[in-house]
Motif scaffolding. Structure first.
Motif, PDB file in Angstrom:
ATOM      1  N   PRO A  41       0.771  -1.252   0.000  1.00  0.00           N
ATOM      2  CA  PRO A  41       0.000   0.000   0.000  1.00  0.00           C
ATOM      3  C   PRO A  41       0.802   1.303   0.000  1.00  0.00           C
ATOM      4  O   PRO A  41       0.397   2.241  -0.706  1.00  0.00           O
ATOM      5  CB  PRO A  41      -0.877  -0.123   1.263  1.00  0.00           C
ATOM      6  CG  PRO A  41      -1.090  -1.596   1.386  1.00  0.00           C
ATOM      7  CD  PRO A  41       0.251  -2.187   1.015  1.00  0.00           C
ATOM      8  N   PRO A  42       1.927   1.440   0.731  1.00  0.00           N
ATOM      9  CA  PRO A  42       2.603   2.742   0.723  1.00  0.00           C
ATOM     10  C   PRO A  42       2.946   3.262  -0.673  1.00  0.00           C
ATOM     11  O   PRO A  42       2.722   4.440  -0.971  1.00  0.00           O
ATOM     12  CB  PRO A  42       3.866   2.489   1.561  1.00  0.00           C
ATOM     13  CG  PRO A  42       3.434   1.435   2.524  1.00  0.00           C
ATOM     14  CD  PRO A  42       2.552   0.529   1.702  1.00  0.00           C
ATOM     15  N   GLU A  43       3.454   2.399  -1.520  1.00  0.00           N
ATOM     16  CA  GLU A  43       3.784   2.833  -2.889  1.00  0.00           C
ATOM     17  C   GLU A  43       2.541   3.367  -3.600  1.00  0.00           C
ATOM     18  O   GLU A  43       2.602   4.364  -4.323  1.00  0.00           O
ATOM     19  CB  GLU A  43       4.377   1.661  -3.684  1.00  0.00           C
ATOM     20  CG  GLU A  43       4.728   2.034  -5.103  1.00  0.00           C
ATOM     21  CD  GLU A  43       5.140   0.843  -5.967  1.00  0.00           C
ATOM     22  OE1 GLU A  43       4.778   0.833  -7.156  1.00  0.00           O
ATOM     23  OE2 GLU A  43       5.816  -0.068  -5.454  1.00  0.00           O
ATOM     24  N   LEU A  55       0.340   7.612   5.991  1.00  0.00           N
ATOM     25  CA  LEU A  55       0.684   7.694   7.416  1.00  0.00           C
ATOM     26  C   LEU A  55      -0.255   6.816   8.246  1.00  0.00           C
ATOM     27  O   LEU A  55       0.199   6.080   9.133  1.00  0.00           O
ATOM     28  CB  LEU A  55       0.618   9.145   7.902  1.00  0.00           C
ATOM     29  CG  LEU A  55       1.048   9.361   9.354  1.00  0.00           C
ATOM     30  CD1 LEU A  55       2.536   9.023   9.541  1.00  0.00           C
ATOM     31  CD2 LEU A  55       0.784  10.793   9.784  1.00  0.00           C
ATOM     32  N   ARG A  56      -1.555   6.888   7.955  1.00  0.00           N
ATOM     33  CA  ARG A  56      -2.515   6.028   8.672  1.00  0.00           C
ATOM     34  C   ARG A  56      -2.144   4.564   8.470  1.00  0.00           C
ATOM     35  O   ARG A  56      -2.200   3.750   9.388  1.00  0.00           O
ATOM     36  CB  ARG A  56      -3.948   6.285   8.190  1.00  0.00           C
ATOM     37  CG  ARG A  56      -4.589   7.519   8.796  1.00  0.00           C
ATOM     38  CD  ARG A  56      -6.091   7.585   8.541  1.00  0.00           C
ATOM     39  NE  ARG A  56      -6.452   7.527   7.128  1.00  0.00           N
ATOM     40  CZ  ARG A  56      -6.436   8.586   6.311  1.00  0.00           C
ATOM     41  NH1 ARG A  56      -6.065   9.772   6.750  1.00  0.00           N
ATOM     42  NH2 ARG A  56      -6.779   8.448   5.048  1.00  0.00           N
ATOM     43  N   TYR A  57      -1.750   4.237   7.240  1.00  0.00           N
ATOM     44  CA  TYR A  57      -1.379   2.847   6.951  1.00  0.00           C
ATOM     45  C   TYR A  57      -0.146   2.441   7.760  1.00  0.00           C
ATOM     46  O   TYR A  57      -0.094   1.354   8.332  1.00  0.00           O
ATOM     47  CB  TYR A  57      -1.112   2.639   5.454  1.00  0.00           C
ATOM     48  CG  TYR A  57      -0.778   1.202   5.173  1.00  0.00           C
ATOM     49  CD1 TYR A  57      -1.785   0.252   5.067  1.00  0.00           C
ATOM     50  CD2 TYR A  57       0.546   0.768   5.115  1.00  0.00           C
ATOM     51  CE1 TYR A  57      -1.486  -1.098   4.888  1.00  0.00           C
ATOM     52  CE2 TYR A  57       0.848  -0.567   4.945  1.00  0.00           C
ATOM     53  CZ  TYR A  57      -0.172  -1.489   4.833  1.00  0.00           C
ATOM     54  OH  TYR A  57       0.131  -2.818   4.678  1.00  0.00           O
ATOM     55  N   TYR A  58       0.862   3.300   7.804  1.00  0.00           N
ATOM     56  CA  TYR A  58       2.073   2.972   8.559  1.00  0.00           C
ATOM     57  C   TYR A  58       1.780   2.825  10.056  1.00  0.00           C
ATOM     58  O   TYR A  58       2.361   1.976  10.724  1.00  0.00           O
ATOM     59  CB  TYR A  58       3.173   4.019   8.328  1.00  0.00           C
ATOM     60  CG  TYR A  58       3.954   3.775   7.065  1.00  0.00           C
ATOM     61  CD1 TYR A  58       4.676   2.594   6.894  1.00  0.00           C
ATOM     62  CD2 TYR A  58       3.974   4.702   6.038  1.00  0.00           C
ATOM     63  CE1 TYR A  58       5.407   2.357   5.729  1.00  0.00           C
ATOM     64  CE2 TYR A  58       4.698   4.467   4.867  1.00  0.00           C
ATOM     65  CZ  TYR A  58       5.405   3.293   4.725  1.00  0.00           C
ATOM     66  OH  TYR A  58       6.132   3.057   3.566  1.00  0.00           O
ATOM     67  N   ASN A  59       0.860   3.648  10.591  1.00  0.00           N
ATOM     68  CA  ASN A  59       0.467   3.505  12.001  1.00  0.00           C
ATOM     69  C   ASN A  59      -0.182   2.144  12.229  1.00  0.00           C
ATOM     70  O   ASN A  59       0.082   1.471  13.219  1.00  0.00           O
ATOM     71  CB  ASN A  59      -0.480   4.636  12.422  1.00  0.00           C
ATOM     72  CG  ASN A  59       0.243   5.971  12.501  1.00  0.00           C
ATOM     73  OD1 ASN A  59       1.461   6.023  12.697  1.00  0.00           O
ATOM     74  ND2 ASN A  59      -0.485   7.064  12.337  1.00  0.00           N
ATOM     75  N   LEU A  75      10.898   1.233   4.019  1.00  0.00           N
ATOM     76  CA  LEU A  75      11.370   2.202   5.009  1.00  0.00           C
ATOM     77  C   LEU A  75      11.591   3.576   4.363  1.00  0.00           C
ATOM     78  O   LEU A  75      11.297   4.611   4.959  1.00  0.00           O
ATOM     79  CB  LEU A  75      12.673   1.723   5.656  1.00  0.00           C
ATOM     80  CG  LEU A  75      12.575   0.479   6.533  1.00  0.00           C
ATOM     81  CD1 LEU A  75      13.967   0.033   6.981  1.00  0.00           C
ATOM     82  CD2 LEU A  75      11.679   0.713   7.731  1.00  0.00           C
ATOM     83  N   PHE A  76      12.101   3.557   3.141  1.00  0.00           N
ATOM     84  CA  PHE A  76      12.325   4.815   2.419  1.00  0.00           C
ATOM     85  C   PHE A  76      10.992   5.514   2.145  1.00  0.00           C
ATOM     86  O   PHE A  76      10.857   6.725   2.320  1.00  0.00           O
ATOM     87  CB  PHE A  76      13.078   4.539   1.110  1.00  0.00           C
ATOM     88  CG  PHE A  76      13.543   5.791   0.425  1.00  0.00           C
ATOM     89  CD1 PHE A  76      14.608   6.522   0.938  1.00  0.00           C
ATOM     90  CD2 PHE A  76      12.920   6.257  -0.713  1.00  0.00           C
ATOM     91  CE1 PHE A  76      15.041   7.699   0.318  1.00  0.00           C
ATOM     92  CE2 PHE A  76      13.337   7.424  -1.344  1.00  0.00           C
ATOM     93  CZ  PHE A  76      14.402   8.144  -0.819  1.00  0.00           C
ATOM     94  N   GLU A  77       9.978   4.740   1.743  1.00  0.00           N
ATOM     95  CA  GLU A  77       8.638   5.295   1.516  1.00  0.00           C
ATOM     96  C   GLU A  77       8.060   5.848   2.823  1.00  0.00           C
ATOM     97  O   GLU A  77       7.373   6.873   2.825  1.00  0.00           O
ATOM     98  CB  GLU A  77       7.716   4.217   0.934  1.00  0.00           C
ATOM     99  CG  GLU A  77       8.084   3.827  -0.476  1.00  0.00           C
ATOM    100  CD  GLU A  77       7.432   2.547  -0.969  1.00  0.00           C
ATOM    101  OE1 GLU A  77       7.336   2.381  -2.201  1.00  0.00           O
ATOM    102  OE2 GLU A  77       7.029   1.693  -0.139  1.00  0.00           O
ATOM    103  N   TRP A  78       8.382   5.182   3.915  1.00  0.00           N
ATOM    104  CA  TRP A  78       7.935   5.632   5.234  1.00  0.00           C
ATOM    105  C   TRP A  78       8.575   6.987   5.553  1.00  0.00           C
ATOM    106  O   TRP A  78       7.935   7.892   6.084  1.00  0.00           O
ATOM    107  CB  TRP A  78       8.335   4.593   6.265  1.00  0.00           C
ATOM    108  CG  TRP A  78       7.563   4.585   7.558  1.00  0.00           C
ATOM    109  CD1 TRP A  78       6.916   5.640   8.156  1.00  0.00           C
ATOM    110  CD2 TRP A  78       7.371   3.456   8.416  1.00  0.00           C
ATOM    111  NE1 TRP A  78       6.348   5.232   9.338  1.00  0.00           N
ATOM    112  CE2 TRP A  78       6.609   3.897   9.520  1.00  0.00           C
ATOM    113  CE3 TRP A  78       7.786   2.137   8.367  1.00  0.00           C
ATOM    114  CZ2 TRP A  78       6.246   3.037  10.568  1.00  0.00           C
ATOM    115  CZ3 TRP A  78       7.419   1.290   9.408  1.00  0.00           C
ATOM    116  CH2 TRP A  78       6.654   1.735  10.479  1.00  0.00           C
TER     117      TRP A  78
END
Length: 198
Positions: A41-43, A55-59, A75-78
């Motif tokens: 999902p981040p990409e 950000l919601r997804y990373y949380n 991690l880079f996408e984060w």
């Protein structure tokens, strides 16, 4: 990007979230996710510049996969997400985690010569070949502000001290035989990452 393309990407994200939810049900409240869907999902969020969604997804990821450090591009996408949502201190930590997991990605993103100091590469996440999968570049319009910030941050004493210590340990580990000194170095290397998360 057209509204239709954005909609397609949003649908992909929803599909992945549904699959992860089904995975959790299937394993009685735990995730197996052997396909690695959790990293996708981040990409997709970044493609549509939805940084708050990312950000919601990373949380959510942090809460549901606390032991999973993620892989370097993730991690880079984060890091991008944290920067774009104005969480600069957290972004600094994530840059260092990214460097720790793969020393080549930051240079690749900034179009610099890849730093090669002959370190041990114990997993394919550490190899320089991973940079071929990086789809981000400092020349992308939406990442120019991030690239400027990153360029400045990697010249700070904070980052340089961390990177130099990491390089120093890795260089010694390459030839250090199994024994007390090697064990001490490995512990010191792990402490580096623990210290940035304090």
């Amino acid at each position: 990007m057209t509204p239709k393309q954005v909609e397609r990407i949003k649908n992909k994200i929803t599909k992945i979230k549904r699959a992860l939810s089904a995975d959790k049900k299937r394993w009685g409240g735990y995730y197996d996710d052997s396909r690695g869907l959790r990293y996708l999902p981040p990409e997709l969020y970044l493609k549509i510049n939805d940084y708050s969604g990312a950000l919601r997804y990373y949380n959510w990821f942090d809460k549901n996969f606390p032991e999973d450090s993620g892989y370097p591009i993730f991690l880079f996408e984060w890091t991008i997400t944290l920067f774009k949502t104005k969480r600069i201190k957290q972004a600094e930590k994530k840059v260092m985690e990214t460097f720790y997991s793969n020393t080549y990605l930051i240079d690749k993103f900034l179009n610099k010569e890849l730093l090669d100091f002959g370190k041990l590469e114990n997993s394919n996440w550490e190899y320089s070949s991973l940079v071929e999968q990086l789809i981000y570049s400092k020349d992308q319009n939406e990442l120019i502000d991030f690239a400027d910030w990153l360029e400045n941050f990697i010249t700070t004493e904070k980052f340089k001290a961390f990177a130099n210590k990491f390089i120093e340990i890795e260089s010694v580990l390459k030839t250090e035989p199994i024994g007390e000194k090697r064990t001490k170095l490995v512990k010191e290397k792990y402490k580096l990452i623990d210290n940035i998360n304090d």
